[in-house]
Design a protein around this motif. Structure first.
Motif, PDB file in Angstrom:
ATOM      1  N   THR A 296      -3.737  -0.144   5.312  1.00  0.00           N
ATOM      2  CA  THR A 296      -4.061   0.521   4.105  1.00  0.00           C
ATOM      3  C   THR A 296      -4.061   2.099   4.287  1.00  0.00           C
ATOM      4  OG1 THR A 296      -6.385   0.779   4.688  1.00  0.00           O
ATOM      5  CG2 THR A 296      -5.767  -0.936   3.405  1.00  0.00           C
TER       6      THR A 296
ATOM      7  N   HIS B 212       0.965  -1.187   0.044  1.00  0.00           N
ATOM      8  CA  HIS B 212       0.089  -0.055   0.004  1.00  0.00           C
ATOM      9  C   HIS B 212       0.831   1.257  -0.106  1.00  0.00           C
ATOM     10  CE1 HIS B 212      -3.478  -2.626   1.444  1.00  0.00           C
ATOM     11  NE2 HIS B 212      -3.957  -1.885   0.475  1.00  0.00           N
TER      12      HIS B 212
ATOM     13  N   THR C  89      -0.961   0.813  -9.156  1.00  0.00           N
ATOM     14  CA  THR C  89      -1.957   0.044  -8.378  1.00  0.00           C
ATOM     15  C   THR C  89      -1.316  -0.263  -6.964  1.00  0.00           C
ATOM     16  OG1 THR C  89      -3.835  -1.383  -8.470  1.00  0.00           O
ATOM     17  CG2 THR C  89      -1.664  -2.165  -9.404  1.00  0.00           C
TER      18      THR C  89
ATOM     19  N   GLY D 177      -6.354  -0.388  -5.539  1.00  0.00           N
ATOM     20  CA  GLY D 177      -6.573   1.110  -5.345  1.00  0.00           C
ATOM     21  C   GLY D 177      -5.387   1.568  -6.432  1.00  0.00           C
ATOM     22  N   ASP D 178      -5.341   2.947  -6.145  1.00  0.00           N
ATOM     23  CA  ASP D 178      -4.560   3.760  -7.309  1.00  0.00           C
ATOM     24  C   ASP D 178      -2.896   3.770  -7.120  1.00  0.00           C
ATOM     25  OD1 ASP D 178      -6.679   4.707  -8.379  1.00  0.00           O
ATOM     26  OD2 ASP D 178      -7.001   6.526  -7.475  1.00  0.00           O
TER      27      ASP D 178
END
Ligand code: TNX
Length: 513
Positions: A455, A178, A227, A232-233
């Motif tokens: 996260t 993350h 990603t 996620g981005d």
């Protein structure tokens, strides 16, 4: 008669509670809950009062102390609301706070300091700017986190004479599984600085994400940084961002240890550039949490051009001495290919002036002089490393892994290595953990935070606190001065410090908060 006795009792209870109320000037420095516990603390029985007009002085000619003085002034402003002026002086002032440098007579390295709190003057005499910074951290722990209105702040007088057990006191942050942005990482750096830690290992690449801009291979971040776990981005640091982190850490006497994990844990790179794959085809981006399925093509020269470029660009941005090449869990790299790869890559790192560091598996290669093996799981590998003359960083997964759950009810984290409660995390000695590997072989300790399940900052803080101060103490303090019973009481006193920093911590019921 009876009622007289009772009223005497009541009066004395009232008196006791008055005399122990917070406004009573502190006079016993040995009662301060320092973490890490200093080498020695002596009390002299009086107190120093911090006035709003207090001045921070530093020794003329020691410009390295200016930044430390500024740091102190800003920290005091947080507490009292007023930032002390900073002045250069030629001689010891009569009052205020004075920072100076001295010869390393006790031979404690450039991180030692002596903090002397007198009735009028506080002085921090250190063997280097880092020591002065640590002296300030100790001083700050004698202060409340916030002044109560206009109430004067008193500090107990005495002396702290202190220096670290180990020269490397680190933590690792996995920004690949993350992504954590520059502001998040700065906050993490602040946590380390508070507890006298001096190395931040950034795990900058893995299967799920490539997180640092490489100008000669731009798709690494364009594609590989797009990603993260869960889809996620993602994100990445530009080289300017990375430099900002390096500088921020440096101002706090913390080095950044960059890690590019290879030849395994490389799917993000393999998805970005087809030519890094043996079959010439780019892989798909990966957002799961499996490990050990990817490998660079170790017999392909393009791979070494890639490694050369990446190591060169990152080394040029990194003033710290280390470059971490990962090397863990390369389960789909043939053993011979693995050894061949590590042997070559170590030399590339060396040619860019950096000291090579890797997870304990790298000891299967022929290590170059000065290599550093990071023990996480395999005693045999680590012992092989030491036999080849390597130094060791101790990160036993069963003790030092910040991503392990505290217990089976913790909602975040993993438990493949262990459940690590606050006492388990604290109660071990790096110098006796592996038979045959002693203090002389060990540079220090590092606690890694892998982020498959972590996260955001709230979750990060929950895993890191309150275990991190314990790891900091293992790195800094002599094992003779450490024991869980004493530590847990000191740690309890830091709960309000965590709260003041807005840290969402795990309130272990082993600690008397
Ligand atoms: C093992 S520790 C790994 C990481 C994972 C971690 C999860 C090490 C060198 N490799 O890839 O994130 O376990 O705890």
């Amino acid at each position: 008669m009876k009622s007289k006795l009772i009223s005497a009792l009541i009066i004395s209870i009232i008196m006791i509670s008055f005399s122990s109320c917070e406004n009573e000037p502190a006079t016993d420095l040995t009662q301060t809950s320092f973490i890490p516990v200093p080498a020695s603390v002596t009390a002299t029985g009086s107190s120093f009062q911090i006035e709003k007009s207090i001045v921070v002085y530093y020794e003329e000619g020691e410009e390295g102390l200016k930044q430390t003085a500024q740091f102190l002034s800003e920290a005091l402003a947080q507490i009292t609301g007023t930032a002390p002026l900073i002045e250069v002086v030629q001689e010891l002032p009569k009052e205020g706070i004075y920072l100076s440098l001295t010869e390393d007579e006790q031979n404690t390295g450039n991180e030692g300091y002596i903090l002397t709190i007198g009735k009028e003057l506080i002085s921090i005499d250190a063997t280097g700017a880092a020591g002065s910074f640590y002296g300030i951290q100790t001083l700050l722990q004698t202060l409340p986190v916030k002044a109560e209105g206009d109430q004067p702040i008193h500090i107990a007088t005495g002396t702290v004479n202190d220096f670290p057990e180990y020269g490397y006191r680190g933590a690792m942050l996995d920004v690949s599984r993350h992504f954590f942005d520059v502001e998040d990482v700065k906050r993490f750096i602040d946590f380390l600085a508070t507890y006298k830690m001096n190395a931040l290992h950034l795990h900058l690449s893995d299967d799920q994400g490539w997180r640092i801009e490489i100008k000669s291979w731009p798709k690494l971040t364009e594609i590989g940084g797009s990603t993260e776990v869960g889809g996620g981005d993602g994100g990445y640091y530009t080289q300017e961002d990375y430099t900002e982190l390096v500088n921020y850490a440096n101002e706090r006497h913390i080095i950044i240890v960059p890690e590019i994990d290879m030849p395994g844990h490389t799917n993000a790179a393999l998805a970005s550039y087809p030519e890094l794959n043996c079959d010439g085809k780019a892989t798909e981006l990966y957002t799961g949490t499996e490990v050990g399925f990817s490998t660079l093509c170790t017999r392909n020269e393009t791979t070494y051009q890639f490694v050369e470029d990446v190591v060169r660009e990152i080394s040029a941005l990194t003033p710290g001495p280390f470059f971490h090449i990962g090397g863990d869990e390369s389960h789909v790299t043939a053993h011979d290919d693995y050894v061949y790869f590590i042997n070559r890559v170590q030399k590339i790192v060396d040619s860019h002036g950096k000291r090579v560091m890797g997870w304990d598996e790298i000891a299967n290669a022929s290590l170059i002089d000065n290599a550093v093996v990071q023990f996480w799981a395999d005693i045999k590998n680590t012992t092989m490393g030491v036999e080849q003359g390597a130094k060791v960083i101790m990160s036993p997964a069963k003790k030092a892994y910040l991503d392990m759950q505290y217990d089976s009810t913790t909602h975040l984290g993993l438990h493949w290595a262990a459940y690590i409660e606050v006492d388990t995390a604290y109660d071990w000695n790096p110098a006796t953990y592996i038979e045959g590997i002693t203090k002389e072989n060990i540079l220090g300790i590092e606690s890694p935070l892998w982020t498959e399940t972590i996260t955001n900052m709230d979750e990060l803080e929950y895993m890191v606190f309150p275990r991190l101060p314990g790891f900091a103490e293992i790195g800094w303090s002599s094992p003779d001065l450490r024991n869980w019973e004493g530590y847990k009481n000191r740690l309890a006193q830091h709960g309000k410090r965590f709260e003041a920093m807005g840290i969402d911590y795990y309130k272990s019921n082993l600690v008397p908060w």
